[in-house]
Scaffold this motif. Sequence first.
Motif, PDB file in Angstrom:
ATOM      1  N   LEU A 330       0.810  -1.215   0.000  1.00 58.69           N
ATOM      2  CA  LEU A 330       0.000   0.000   0.000  1.00 58.69           C
ATOM      3  C   LEU A 330       0.846   1.268   0.000  1.00 58.69           C
ATOM      4  O   LEU A 330       0.313   2.368  -0.173  1.00 58.69           O
ATOM      5  CB  LEU A 330      -0.920   0.020   1.223  1.00 58.69           C
ATOM      6  CG  LEU A 330      -1.878  -1.166   1.391  1.00 58.69           C
ATOM      7  CD1 LEU A 330      -2.744  -0.966   2.621  1.00 58.69           C
ATOM      8  CD2 LEU A 330      -2.743  -1.332   0.165  1.00 58.69           C
ATOM      9  N   VAL A 331       2.150   1.127   0.215  1.00 59.18           N
ATOM     10  CA  VAL A 331       3.021   2.311   0.254  1.00 59.18           C
ATOM     11  C   VAL A 331       2.959   3.062  -1.069  1.00 59.18           C
ATOM     12  O   VAL A 331       2.891   4.294  -1.105  1.00 59.18           O
ATOM     13  CB  VAL A 331       4.469   1.905   0.593  1.00 59.18           C
ATOM     14  CG1 VAL A 331       5.397   3.125   0.514  1.00 59.18           C
ATOM     15  CG2 VAL A 331       4.543   1.292   1.988  1.00 59.18           C
ATOM     16  N   ALA A 332       2.966   2.349  -2.167  1.00 57.27           N
ATOM     17  CA  ALA A 332       2.924   2.997  -3.485  1.00 57.27           C
ATOM     18  C   ALA A 332       1.639   3.818  -3.648  1.00 57.27           C
ATOM     19  O   ALA A 332       1.671   4.928  -4.207  1.00 57.27           O
ATOM     20  CB  ALA A 332       3.021   1.948  -4.589  1.00 57.27           C
ATOM     21  N   PRO A 343       7.295  15.435  -0.318  1.00 55.61           N
ATOM     22  CA  PRO A 343       8.281  14.796  -1.196  1.00 55.61           C
ATOM     23  C   PRO A 343       9.176  13.797  -0.469  1.00 55.61           C
ATOM     24  O   PRO A 343       9.674  12.849  -1.073  1.00 55.61           O
ATOM     25  CB  PRO A 343       9.100  15.984  -1.728  1.00 55.61           C
ATOM     26  CG  PRO A 343       8.211  17.171  -1.562  1.00 55.61           C
ATOM     27  CD  PRO A 343       7.387  16.904  -0.352  1.00 55.61           C
ATOM     28  N   GLU A 344       9.382  13.998   0.844  1.00 62.38           N
ATOM     29  CA  GLU A 344      10.226  13.075   1.603  1.00 62.38           C
ATOM     30  C   GLU A 344       9.631  11.666   1.618  1.00 62.38           C
ATOM     31  O   GLU A 344      10.367  10.677   1.717  1.00 62.38           O
ATOM     32  CB  GLU A 344      10.445  13.574   3.037  1.00 62.38           C
ATOM     33  CG  GLU A 344       9.184  13.775   3.855  1.00 62.38           C
ATOM     34  CD  GLU A 344       8.603  15.177   3.779  1.00 62.38           C
ATOM     35  OE1 GLU A 344       8.142  15.672   4.821  1.00 62.38           O
ATOM     36  OE2 GLU A 344       8.606  15.765   2.671  1.00 62.38           O
ATOM     37  N   LEU A 345       8.300  11.574   1.527  1.00 66.18           N
ATOM     38  CA  LEU A 345       7.646  10.264   1.452  1.00 66.18           C
ATOM     39  C   LEU A 345       7.997   9.572   0.147  1.00 66.18           C
ATOM     40  O   LEU A 345       8.327   8.378   0.125  1.00 66.18           O
ATOM     41  CB  LEU A 345       6.126  10.428   1.583  1.00 66.18           C
ATOM     42  CG  LEU A 345       5.275   9.170   1.372  1.00 66.18           C
ATOM     43  CD1 LEU A 345       5.565   8.137   2.457  1.00 66.18           C
ATOM     44  CD2 LEU A 345       3.789   9.523   1.362  1.00 66.18           C
ATOM     45  N   LYS A 346       7.945  10.305  -0.934  1.00 63.73           N
ATOM     46  CA  LYS A 346       8.279   9.739  -2.244  1.00 63.73           C
ATOM     47  C   LYS A 346       9.738   9.320  -2.292  1.00 63.73           C
ATOM     48  O   LYS A 346      10.078   8.249  -2.813  1.00 63.73           O
ATOM     49  CB  LYS A 346       7.982  10.761  -3.339  1.00 63.73           C
ATOM     50  CG  LYS A 346       8.126  10.221  -4.753  1.00 63.73           C
ATOM     51  CD  LYS A 346       7.652  11.229  -5.782  1.00 63.73           C
ATOM     52  CE  LYS A 346       7.704  10.647  -7.190  1.00 63.73           C
ATOM     53  NZ  LYS A 346       7.214  11.612  -8.198  1.00 63.73           N
ATOM     54  N   ASP A 347      10.621  10.135  -1.723  1.00 66.91           N
ATOM     55  CA  ASP A 347      12.052   9.824  -1.730  1.00 66.91           C
ATOM     56  C   ASP A 347      12.352   8.539  -0.958  1.00 66.91           C
ATOM     57  O   ASP A 347      13.291   7.814  -1.286  1.00 66.91           O
ATOM     58  CB  ASP A 347      12.851  10.989  -1.129  1.00 66.91           C
ATOM     59  CG  ASP A 347      12.793  12.248  -1.984  1.00 66.91           C
ATOM     60  OD1 ASP A 347      12.452  12.130  -3.183  1.00 66.91           O
ATOM     61  OD2 ASP A 347      13.062  13.340  -1.464  1.00 66.91           O
ATOM     62  N   VAL A 352      10.754   2.529   2.939  1.00 70.25           N
ATOM     63  CA  VAL A 352       9.531   2.294   3.724  1.00 70.25           C
ATOM     64  C   VAL A 352       8.926   0.943   3.362  1.00 70.25           C
ATOM     65  O   VAL A 352       8.551   0.156   4.234  1.00 70.25           O
ATOM     66  CB  VAL A 352       8.513   3.429   3.487  1.00 70.25           C
ATOM     67  CG1 VAL A 352       7.178   3.094   4.169  1.00 70.25           C
ATOM     68  CG2 VAL A 352       9.055   4.755   4.007  1.00 70.25           C
ATOM     69  N   THR A 353       8.861   0.658   2.069  1.00 67.86           N
ATOM     70  CA  THR A 353       8.298  -0.616   1.611  1.00 67.86           C
ATOM     71  C   THR A 353       9.102  -1.791   2.152  1.00 67.86           C
ATOM     72  O   THR A 353       8.535  -2.786   2.631  1.00 67.86           O
ATOM     73  CB  THR A 353       8.271  -0.664   0.068  1.00 67.86           C
ATOM     74  OG1 THR A 353       7.523   0.453  -0.429  1.00 67.86           O
ATOM     75  CG2 THR A 353       7.628  -1.952  -0.425  1.00 67.86           C
TER      76      THR A 353
END
Length: 874
Positions: A330-332, A343-347, A352-353
Amino acid sequence: MKAADIREKFLKFFESKGHTIVRSSSLVPGNDPTLLFVNSGMVQFKDVFLGTESRPYSRATTSQRSVRAGGKHNDLENVGYTARHHTFFEMLGNFSFGDYFKRDAIHYCWELLTKVYGLPADKLTVTVYQEDDEAFAIWENEIGVPKDRIIRIGDNKGARYASDNFWTMGDTGPCGPCSEVFYDHGPEIWGGPPGSPEEDGDRFIEIWNLVFMQFNRDVQGNMTKLPKQSVDTGMGLERLAAVLQHVHSNYEIDLFQTLIKAAARETDTPDLTNNSLKVIADHIRACSFLIVDGVIPGNEGRGYVLRRIVRRAIRHGYKLGRKGAFFHKLVADLVEEMGAAYPELKDAQTRVTDVLRQEEERFFETIEHGMSMLETELATLDAKGSKQLDGELAFKLHDTFGFPLDLTADVCRERGITVDEAAFDEAMARQREQARSAGKFKSAQGLDYAGTKTTFHGYENEIFDDAKVVALYVDGAPVKEAQVGQQAVVVLDHTPFYAESGGQAGDQGVLANAAVRFAVADTLKVQSDVVGHHGTIEQGTLKVGDVVKAEIDTVRRLRTARNHSATHLMHKALREVLGSHVQQKGSLVDPDKTRFDFAHNAPMTDEQIRRVEEIVNTEVLANAPGIVRVMAYDEAVKGGAMALFGEKYGDEVRVLDLGFSRELCGGTHVHRTGDIGLFKIVMEGGVAAGIRRVEAITGDNAVRFVQELDARINAASAVLKAQPSELTQRITQVQEHVKALEKELGALKSKLASNQGDELVSQAVEIGGVFVLAAQLPGADSKTLRETVDKLKDKLKNAAIVLAAVDGNKVSLIAGVTAEASKKVKAGDLVNFVAQQVGGKGGGRPDMAQAGGTEPENLASALAGVNDWVKGKL
């Protein structure tokens, strides 16, 4: 209006009113050990409100990531069961630091809600503190809210100012009345207005709280007006989105619907209204952002809270029939929904996954057994009509299967069953009676200091000649003077001493004048810009007002600086060698070493370690200058500077360019990379799931290490009579020779056992048709004893045998009994009969058993008694 648009409109509105948009701080508080996680928008401004920190702006607005899932502020148990509770949420806020006050705050609130967001004015009800006539008048006379929709909320908690509409930061400190805005969902929804008996219903929902910091409360409870009155507001993005999107539950807004559909996809669940999907959708947000901010699943503190949330999500997936890892997928979807705003989440998506996938796989190894045990017990309780689960079983689920108590309670709640938490706590206390509480941070905070800040000169100077003592503390209490031998904390107006921060140890040194000498053993922060010098009075009497020369231990500082600068180069090198996922998770820099923890999922190979050393030492040899600049945080990050985990950064930051590294850092460093001298990694290992640790040394410490290593190599070469270059080959030869000798020795022992077996046959005594033999074999090892017993059993056919050997104070015993004899004489009983007499015990199969002892002086008499013991069994 989508949640992303609501967030954007809020920030832009207040920017148009002269507010500075301030980025969300990390979920891990950088300067507040009283909080587990950031739980509101004001946390990052706490020191500003307290007056111990200043910012270049007096108005700010934020969309702050917040978590309420541990410690005092914990909504975890309600998630999935109510319409508006979340573990993770975004708090929209606007703040005034001694600038505007009630009038502007109320006008901004009304304009945004009714003009920008377009909410009907007649749908809004407001509350004020019972005694706040000023706010009441503004709402009525200037905004035009009818009197019957302005509700006064008084003291309803048994004490003055103890009201839902009077906000306090703590028992003392800034506080003041607040005004809340409620949205009326209409008469078709049950519930009454705030302050009524039906206020807990869902008709009137609070959407915004305006806090007016008006007073300072002292320890006696006295209220005095603050010299700079301030404003702190908070509005939950999810609640506002529900109102603006005309839905009643937060889980029906666009942001959650996307995640709920993703959870349904991964769990093959067709019913999108299933509460378990809501739990999973909520929890993926909390878990992902906690990992982004450096929290890793663990067994204590923040890591334990994260693990609880992950496992709760997995359990709800399991409940939906998902028996394999799914949560990390679900991270994606979350990145797609919130990556633009954060943006830090995307980086960090890959990291995280990976962390969630590993945690899932670890838990799925035990969840099935634990759930089976719990379901069996719940079925038994249902049959008995009992409504409480045994606390000891809950503890076993926690201890053996990794089920946190709240996860077990969650399952039980669905069956209308409670958990005996007192018994659980008792079991936990028994297990942890030797444990020590974690997370105790060394600090000088808590000292009662209200003076001016300390001016730091340590970047340029190692000595400051005219430093004035502005405060003294002994045993935590302020004093006017300190005597010889007393330990104290000294606050100066100016200092070259660096206070422990950012992983760098505080300076040591001396404060002195003609009459007094104070040895500084450590330097720590009293407040963010106040330095405390910890040490002992070695000479004279030190008084407040004295002027001293402050001189740091230069050698110690230089060694620390070498290690700190090397840490920056090593961090960059690790990312080059291992990958961009490498992120600092903690560090300790002192004169002896640099210890660096970082995110990585596998041990480093020898080749990777050598490559990191080569890269760092290449930068050292380049002798590049260290360049320090002070700039805006956003400008620094855009320019490629790396911000480090767990650090609190202001709006202006110190950027260090050192060789190929660029990081935000307030520590002390070498002037040129060549000053590091030599860099050497001395340790690499794991400290937690997904976290590795490297220790390295520099300068003279590294030189000594290499010299000592060289000395050991030369000593080994001398012992093995080989040149250092031939040492590996010579060691290999010695090992092969030893193996050959061991093989030869084994053959000889086997031959000896065979020979001794032949000799011992004649010593066997026949008792009742069974040959009994008890003897000692000098020099035999356990293998030889076993082989000898086997040979004797073959020769004697029907026998009970016990053999012994002595090595120093150690007795080895082997007993063997043939099949027919073992019907009456067991090998385990026989060997124990002898072992107990020589200070030991043992056991094994009925036909073969072994034991040991520590009293060889009793062996002869023990063996002598075997015949009578066997006779008694027969």
